[in-house]
Design a protein around this motif. Structure first.
Motif, PDB file in Angstrom:
ATOM      1  N   LYS A  38       0.973  -1.107  -0.046  1.00 44.98           N
ATOM      2  CA  LYS A  38       0.105   0.126   0.160  1.00 44.98           C
ATOM      3  C   LYS A  38       1.032   1.333   0.044  1.00 44.98           C
ATOM      4  N   GLU A  39       0.382   2.348  -0.427  1.00 46.29           N
ATOM      5  CA  GLU A  39       1.247   3.540  -0.690  1.00 46.29           C
ATOM      6  C   GLU A  39       1.980   3.946   0.558  1.00 46.29           C
ATOM      7  N   ASN A  40       1.403   3.761   1.898  1.00 49.94           N
ATOM      8  CA  ASN A  40       1.735   4.139   3.122  1.00 49.94           C
ATOM      9  C   ASN A  40       3.433   3.383   3.348  1.00 49.94           C
ATOM     10  N   TYR A  41       3.528   2.261   2.693  1.00 54.50           N
ATOM     11  CA  TYR A  41       4.805   1.517   2.887  1.00 54.50           C
ATOM     12  C   TYR A  41       5.969   2.287   2.461  1.00 54.50           C
ATOM     13  N   ILE A  42       5.729   3.232   1.402  1.00 62.23           N
ATOM     14  CA  ILE A  42       6.867   4.085   1.081  1.00 62.23           C
ATOM     15  C   ILE A  42       7.332   5.003   2.356  1.00 62.23           C
ATOM     16  N   ASP A  43       6.610   5.554   3.073  1.00 63.55           N
ATOM     17  CA  ASP A  43       6.863   6.501   4.018  1.00 63.55           C
ATOM     18  C   ASP A  43       7.480   5.734   5.149  1.00 63.55           C
ATOM     19  N   LYS A  44       6.925   4.191   5.225  1.00 63.19           N
ATOM     20  CA  LYS A  44       7.696   3.578   6.185  1.00 63.19           C
ATOM     21  C   LYS A  44       9.101   2.988   5.854  1.00 63.19           C
ATOM     22  N   MET A  45       9.352   3.147   4.400  1.00 59.56           N
ATOM     23  CA  MET A  45      10.698   2.745   4.121  1.00 59.56           C
ATOM     24  C   MET A  45      11.775   4.020   4.507  1.00 59.56           C
ATOM     25  N   LEU A  46      11.201   5.208   4.100  1.00 62.19           N
ATOM     26  CA  LEU A  46      11.856   6.613   4.452  1.00 62.19           C
ATOM     27  C   LEU A  46      12.035   6.670   6.147  1.00 62.19           C
ATOM     28  N   GLU A  47      11.057   6.046   6.818  1.00 65.95           N
ATOM     29  CA  GLU A  47      11.211   6.154   8.233  1.00 65.95           C
ATOM     30  C   GLU A  47      12.284   5.208   8.760  1.00 65.95           C
ATOM     31  N   ARG A  48      12.293   3.961   8.168  1.00 67.45           N
ATOM     32  CA  ARG A  48      13.470   3.125   8.481  1.00 67.45           C
ATOM     33  C   ARG A  48      14.643   3.523   8.245  1.00 67.45           C
ATOM     34  N   GLU A  49      14.761   4.413   6.957  1.00 63.53           N
ATOM     35  CA  GLU A  49      16.129   5.136   6.594  1.00 63.53           C
ATOM     36  C   GLU A  49      16.716   5.904   7.728  1.00 63.53           C
ATOM     37  N   GLU A  50      15.849   6.574   8.404  1.00 64.43           N
ATOM     38  CA  GLU A  50      16.012   7.384   9.331  1.00 64.43           C
ATOM     39  C   GLU A  50      16.697   6.862  10.792  1.00 64.43           C
ATOM     40  N   ILE A  51      16.012   5.625  11.025  1.00 60.16           N
ATOM     41  CA  ILE A  51      16.481   4.881  12.054  1.00 60.16           C
ATOM     42  C   ILE A  51      17.977   4.394  11.979  1.00 60.16           C
ATOM     43  N   ALA A  52      18.219   3.713  10.781  1.00 58.26           N
ATOM     44  CA  ALA A  52      19.495   3.258  10.582  1.00 58.26           C
ATOM     45  C   ALA A  52      19.577   3.415   9.060  1.00 58.26           C
ATOM     46  N   THR A  53      20.652   3.497   8.506  1.00 59.81           N
ATOM     47  CA  THR A  53      20.827   3.611   7.087  1.00 59.81           C
ATOM     48  C   THR A  53      20.413   1.847   6.514  1.00 59.81           C
ATOM     49  N   THR A  54      20.191   1.672   5.390  1.00 55.64           N
ATOM     50  CA  THR A  54      19.821   0.203   4.903  1.00 55.64           C
ATOM     51  C   THR A  54      21.111   0.126   3.687  1.00 55.64           C
ATOM     52  N   PHE A  55      22.124   0.944   3.876  1.00 53.48           N
ATOM     53  CA  PHE A  55      23.477   0.556   3.223  1.00 53.48           C
ATOM     54  C   PHE A  55      24.282  -0.557   3.890  1.00 53.48           C
ATOM     55  N   MET A  56      24.696  -1.623   2.868  1.00 48.97           N
ATOM     56  CA  MET A  56      25.034  -2.799   3.429  1.00 48.97           C
ATOM     57  C   MET A  56      26.593  -2.956   3.147  1.00 48.97           C
ATOM     58  N   GLY A  57      27.064  -1.898   2.694  1.00 46.42           N
ATOM     59  CA  GLY A  57      28.431  -2.047   2.133  1.00 46.42           C
ATOM     60  C   GLY A  57      28.559  -2.715   0.722  1.00 46.42           C
ATOM     61  N   ASN A  58      29.559  -2.786  -0.013  1.00 40.20           N
ATOM     62  CA  ASN A  58      29.522  -3.381  -1.285  1.00 40.20           C
ATOM     63  C   ASN A  58      28.759  -2.408  -2.250  1.00 40.20           C
ATOM     64  N   ALA A  59      28.426  -1.410  -2.100  1.00 39.12           N
ATOM     65  CA  ALA A  59      27.558  -0.413  -3.087  1.00 39.12           C
ATOM     66  C   ALA A  59      26.275  -0.859  -2.943  1.00 39.12           C
ATOM     67  N   LEU A  60      25.800  -1.673  -2.075  1.00 39.71           N
ATOM     68  CA  LEU A  60      24.493  -2.326  -1.947  1.00 39.71           C
ATOM     69  C   LEU A  60      23.719  -1.505  -0.791  1.00 39.71           C
ATOM     70  N   ALA A  61      22.288  -1.192  -1.141  1.00 41.07           N
ATOM     71  CA  ALA A  61      21.450  -0.680  -0.289  1.00 41.07           C
ATOM     72  C   ALA A  61      20.398  -1.626  -0.313  1.00 41.07           C
ATOM     73  N   ILE A  62      19.397  -2.015   0.919  1.00 45.44           N
ATOM     74  CA  ILE A  62      18.238  -2.681   0.917  1.00 45.44           C
ATOM     75  C   ILE A  62      17.192  -2.073   1.520  1.00 45.44           C
ATOM     76  N   PRO A  63      16.762  -1.229   0.639  1.00 45.94           N
ATOM     77  CA  PRO A  63      15.695  -0.252   1.467  1.00 45.94           C
ATOM     78  C   PRO A  63      14.490  -1.190   1.678  1.00 45.94           C
ATOM     79  N   HIS A  64      13.773  -0.847   2.946  1.00 48.77           N
ATOM     80  CA  HIS A  64      12.446  -1.910   3.326  1.00 48.77           C
ATOM     81  C   HIS A  64      11.990  -0.890   4.191  1.00 48.77           C
ATOM     82  N   GLY A  65      10.554  -1.409   4.786  1.00 49.70           N
ATOM     83  CA  GLY A  65       9.901  -0.710   5.884  1.00 49.70           C
ATOM     84  C   GLY A  65      10.227  -0.963   7.283  1.00 49.70           C
TER      85      GLY A  65
END
Length: 146
Positions: A38-65
């Motif tokens: 649902k549309e709200n999930y995108i906001d939750k992905m941004l919220e998650r990124e504020e808590i801790a980055t989803t950058f995993m090293g090796n030029a990879l990021a795994i954005p999620h809610g």
């Protein structure tokens, strides 16, 4: 019938972003447009990124809610976006491969660990980033799952 977790329509090659937020919104948009969230999930992905980055090293990021975003997930899904020129995820961390995840229940944890295993090899991230076709990306990801 359940949707495919990763289909060709969930893959975008050679995208350019000005910012981390734009990249995350784009990844979330694919999941939204293809009926995984649902549309709200995108906001939750941004919220998650504020808590801790989803950058995993090796030029990879795994954005999620966030943990409470599960109610926004309709189907478990995965999206892969390559960013050959890279996007800054903060602290000089340049991301060239984005793997967006929406997971129902705990289904996504297994997916996450498979992606982490694939992408712990820098050459796999390079192969994925340089892939010329969506099929090539699916082949690389499926080879490892076999």
């Amino acid at each position: 019938m359940a949707k495919e977790i990763l289909s060709a329509e969930n893959i975008e090659l050679g995208v350019q972003f000005e910012s981390k937020e734009e990249a995350i919104r784009y990844v979330g948009g694919i999941l939204l447009n293809n009926g995984y969230v649902k549309e709200n999930y995108i906001d939750k992905m941004l919220e998650r990124e504020e808590i801790a980055t989803t950058f995993m090293g090796n030029a990879l990021a795994i954005p999620h809610g966030t943990e409470d975003a599960k109610k926004e997930v309709l189907e478990t899904g995965l999206t892969v976006v390559t960013v050959p020129n890279g996007v800054d995820f903060g602290d000089g961390n340049i991301v060239k491969l984005l793997v967006g995840i929406a997971g129902k229940g705990d289904e996504h944890l297994e997916i996450l660990s498979q992606i982490a295993i694939i992408c712990s090899e820098e050459e796999n991230v390079e192969k994925l980033t340089e892939a010329a076709s969506k099929e090539e990306i699916m082949t690389i990801l499926n080879e490892v799952n076999a």
